[in-house]
Motif scaffolding. Sequence first.
Motif, short mmCIF file in Angstrom:
data_model
loop_
_atom_site.label_atom_id
_atom_site.label_comp_id
_atom_site.label_asym_id
_atom_site.label_seq_id
_atom_site.Cartn_x
_atom_site.Cartn_y
_atom_site.Cartn_z
N THR A 9 0.67 -1.34 -0.03
CA THR A 9 0.01 -0.19 -0.02
C THR A 9 0.96 1.41 -0.06
N ALA A 11 1.18 3.24 2.15
CA ALA A 11 1.96 3.31 3.63
C ALA A 11 2.84 2.26 3.91
N THR A 13 2.29 -1.24 3.96
CA THR A 13 1.90 -2.48 4.14
C THR A 13 2.13 -3.54 3.08
N TYR A 53 -2.14 -10.10 5.20
CA TYR A 53 -1.30 -8.89 5.18
C TYR A 53 -0.29 -9.04 6.35
N LEU A 56 2.03 -4.43 11.27
CA LEU A 56 3.28 -3.45 11.44
C LEU A 56 4.33 -4.07 12.13
N SER A 61 6.29 -5.43 6.18
CA SER A 61 5.41 -4.25 6.66
C SER A 61 6.44 -3.32 7.36
N PRO A 64 5.87 -0.12 13.37
CA PRO A 64 4.97 0.80 14.05
C PRO A 64 5.56 1.92 14.58
N TYR A 73 -3.04 -0.24 14.68
CA TYR A 73 -3.20 -1.68 14.14
C TYR A 73 -4.36 -1.75 13.20
N GLU A 75 -6.01 0.81 12.19
CA GLU A 75 -5.83 1.92 11.27
C GLU A 75 -5.20 1.41 9.87
N GLN A 76 -4.07 0.37 10.31
CA GLN A 76 -3.36 -0.07 9.28
C GLN A 76 -4.18 -0.92 8.12
N GLU A 79 -6.26 1.50 6.06
CA GLU A 79 -5.59 2.08 5.06
C GLU A 79 -5.34 1.13 3.95
#
Length: 277
Positions: A9, A11, A13, A53, A56, A61, A64, A73, A75-76, A79
């Motif tokens: 992603t 971010a 991930t 996936y 974090l 990935s 954090p 976590y 929020e990950q 996203e």
Amino acid sequence: MIGLQAERTPAGTSYLVAGQGYPVVLIHGVGLNKEMWGGQIVGLVPHFQVIAYDMLGHGASPRPQPGIGMEGYAEQLHELLEHLQVQQAMVVGFSMGGLVARAFALHYPQHTQALVILNSVFQRSEQQRASVVERTRQAAEHGPDANAQEALSRWFSREYQAANPAQIAAIRQTLASNDPLGYLTAYELFATQDMYRADDLTSIKVPTLVATGELDPGSTPQMARQLAAQIADAQVVVLKEQRHMMPVESPRLVNQMLLDFLQTACHLSPPIKGIVA
């Protein structure tokens, strides 16, 4: 994993996607990564779009952020779903991943179609809490490999360990090769957040399954029943003679249970019979 190519992603991930249909997200446990779900991906892909996936600090990935909580976590995952343009998903979390799945359902109910919590923790006793806090201290002092042998003994039956030495060695190597900071951050949350927003669990209104193994010493049948009692109409399944890593040790049994629940949750074909309770 079965020829799948990991992607990222914006971010960072790392994730895999396979199959078509209703989206099902798989969240691994502390010290593991998306590769633990090989058996479930094979079993679920004919029926669903399967997304696995790395949390974090795990796998490929990113680490954090310092001071992150369970909401970070969750929020990950949010996203990741935004990146994939997935509006709603059925979320399956294993062990620490079960805590993340719970947090996601609480923070993002509009994106949660159904919830499955496998071999996870709730309302630890004082003795259980003291034990996991001690393991956290050992990990902080000696790194991710500090508890590996003890963990594998808890996670798998002796028969499975003896019959699959190469796989057991590979999982131990996965544990040992974790980023120490990412591992410790997740483990500290795993050790302390079993009651994360426990009073809000009654707000979860989606179809929910809480399952564990009869012989899982850290994520006990009692924990599963107590957790399910907090969520309206949640189902409980205790798989006989199974230990913590039942998705890896007994993928067909776990997949049968998942298909029964998930297909009913999204109103597909009739439930599969033969679940061991």
